[in-house]
Design an enzyme around this catalytic site. Sequence first.
Site, mmCIF file in Angstrom:
data_model
loop_
_atom_site.group_PDB
_atom_site.id
_atom_site.type_symbol
_atom_site.label_atom_id
_atom_site.label_comp_id
_atom_site.label_asym_id
_atom_site.label_seq_id
_atom_site.Cartn_x
_atom_site.Cartn_y
_atom_site.Cartn_z
ATOM 1 N NE ARG A 89 8.049 -19.648 -47.203
ATOM 2 C CZ ARG A 89 8.985 -19.780 -46.274
ATOM 3 N NH1 ARG A 89 8.631 -19.932 -45.020
ATOM 4 N NH2 ARG A 89 10.258 -19.766 -46.584
ATOM 5 C CD1 TRP A 104 8.450 -12.881 -53.391
ATOM 6 C CD2 TRP A 104 10.676 -12.813 -53.628
ATOM 7 N NE1 TRP A 104 8.861 -11.592 -53.198
ATOM 8 C CE2 TRP A 104 10.218 -11.517 -53.337
ATOM 9 C CE3 TRP A 104 12.045 -13.004 -53.826
ATOM 10 C CZ2 TRP A 104 11.065 -10.415 -53.224
ATOM 11 C CZ3 TRP A 104 12.903 -11.923 -53.714
ATOM 12 C CH2 TRP A 104 12.392 -10.645 -53.417
ATOM 13 C CE LYS A 159 3.644 -2.939 -41.060
ATOM 14 N NZ LYS A 159 4.778 -3.275 -40.308
ATOM 15 C CG HIS A 180 16.661 20.243 -40.777
ATOM 16 N ND1 HIS A 180 17.477 21.340 -40.673
ATOM 17 C CD2 HIS A 180 16.220 19.977 -39.525
ATOM 18 C CE1 HIS A 180 17.553 21.701 -39.393
ATOM 19 N NE2 HIS A 180 16.782 20.890 -38.686
HETATM 20 C C1 F6R Z 1 7.339 -5.140 -42.591
HETATM 21 C C2 F6R Z 1 8.060 -6.371 -42.369
HETATM 22 C C3 F6R Z 1 9.492 -6.431 -42.768
HETATM 23 C C4 F6R Z 1 10.271 -7.313 -41.783
HETATM 24 C C5 F6R Z 1 11.706 -7.514 -42.277
HETATM 25 C C6 F6R Z 1 12.535 -8.298 -41.292
HETATM 26 O O1 F6R Z 1 6.027 -5.235 -42.154
HETATM 27 O O2 F6R Z 1 7.519 -7.325 -41.913
HETATM 28 O O3 F6R Z 1 10.049 -5.170 -42.863
HETATM 29 O O4 F6R Z 1 10.266 -6.704 -40.530
HETATM 30 O O5 F6R Z 1 11.688 -8.179 -43.511
HETATM 31 O O6 F6R Z 1 11.967 -9.544 -41.065
HETATM 32 P P1 F6R Z 1 12.282 -10.396 -39.777
HETATM 33 O O7 F6R Z 1 11.775 -9.647 -38.608
HETATM 34 O O8 F6R Z 1 11.575 -11.686 -40.009
HETATM 35 O O9 F6R Z 1 13.772 -10.552 -39.744
#
Ligand code: F6R
Length: 617
Positions: free
Chosen positions: A27, A75, A494, A513
Amino acid sequence: MCGIVGYTGFQDAYDIVINGLRRLEYRGYDSAGIVLEDGNNKLEVEKTKGKVEDLVNISSQLKGKAKIGMGHTRWATHGVPSDRNSHPHLSNNGKLAIIHNGIIENYDTIKTMLTEKGFTFKSETDTEVLVNLIQYFMDLNTETDFPTAVRYALNEVYGAYAITVMHEDYPGVLVVGRLGSPLAIGIGDKEYFIASDASPFVEFTKEAIYLEEGHMATISLENGVDIRTITENSKIVPEIQKLKLSLEQIEKSGYEHFMLKEIFEQPKSVHDTMRGRLLVEEGVIKMAGIWDHIEKFKNANRIIIIACGTSWHAGLIGEYLIEEYARIPVEVEYASEFRYRNPIITDKDVVIAISQSGETADTMAALKLAKERGAFIYGICNVVDSSIARITDAGSYTHAGPEIGVASTKAFTAQLTILSLIALKLGKHNGNLGNADFMSLIAELDAIPKKIEDVLSSTHELVQDIAKDFINATNFLYLGRGYNYPAALEGALKLKEISYIHAEGYPAAEMKHGPIALIDENMPIVIIAPKKGHYDKIVSNVQEIKARKGKVIAVVNSGDTQVSQMSDYVIEIPETSECFSPIVASVPLQLLAYYIAVYRGANVDQPRNLAKSVTVE
Ligand code: F6R
């Protein structure tokens, strides 16, 4: 974001809590802590900035000491990552301990009130304020028992939270509450588990209660699970769910990282997303969620797709798909912008929320707003029974299986698969997609898992070699056109999130641009150039890059010559319809990001500062 684990029962609480925290590492967190009740009604706390293994190094003396305890991965929100700010936090009298995921927005006002009453604070956190507020209510009236005091305190705070609280005078008892952050209660035989998701207790029990918004529970070995509403104290009869999660799904199964495992799972996960929905031989797409509300979609003025991050990129591809095949206008919005900009929403709008975790705070808030204003809400989530899945009017699960690596991979391709199914189904139904085209598109979609499999085997080694040449790069550009413009955005995301190399995605034509100014012999440019989809235009873009000596890594279709001849590195993928090409093209880009990050020594599964499930705004 923060992870919560709690246990009360007959086993060693230390082992269960520590192993549970390890499961929740995905997480994202910066500190960890544990509290146990040592059998003599005394709370013992250890906590530290750093990883769960750092916590183990300072806490092993607690092993075997207790049958009740709880642990936390933090976190940071209020206050820097530090030993002091780590959870658990104790109340001033040392009798109460709390762990918390979320943000108490009015903590400052409460802190001032408590300070005036003589309370002192050791940390900068909102959480320490909450535990002292609970003590305050118990001190105020000695008749007030522990669960009641928790309830009184929760009625005073606003914001988002999942909490677990222990009191040293209440042996064997855990009190939990939830508003906006998830919390699951595992029901064992004479033992109970608490966790942010079911992964910490899946080997002990397959029965769980997912606590609802605004509910709290008192869990004790004597009286079981007593669930109440926080505001009214009304008793709730819990719904016990059978978990489908298996241990194998949340283990690395021989892969070095979860991310690599999840990249390689994509032939299966995309197939699982289509299973039972795409029936090629019968020539139909079966999606109950869409079919049951087909009139809503048919009569929609427009579809608004709401998401964040990778899911937002999937949403952009969804826009291309739905507009092309169903001819319904689509807007794609960042949830965080949508929720605060007073958008125009009517009851003729259909809102599609895309979220892997189903817990993203901004997406959740944006949906609530759209719902209040009368829109029909459709969810695309991976996590079953997640908060977003619950508040939507209808939806489709992606069924990609648990995604543990913080960087989304298989969830993204599963989202694209669902969006493809929705677009084709709507187009077929409203007559914008003729039968012959529909039949040929569904046959192509059905072939995508095999194409991903081929890409994985044909590009895996090649991409590793390419990655080695770019471990010292400081910038990357990713370019694509049409459907592959969002795929370029996703490729760049990524790379930046796991390797910490700055990367930008652009529509290839936008290069002129602005970004073209950055191109010289040191600039690597990943360009997605399948045959179907503006190929000639891409050829010109590659020429412009080469004229400025940029290093081109091209993703092309097998047998390509024109772009390949001009490029420094060539990754071949099988040909498919343009609309499905991002599903296939994303796979080598995920591998490229992964290997560059691995060679740079980065922690790919838990990149710095990132969280898997962003439960605070
Ligand atoms: C990037 C990634 C994040 C999630 C974003 C939304 O690899 O995983 O950008 O896509 O935090 O998360 P969800 O899809 O769980 O709402």
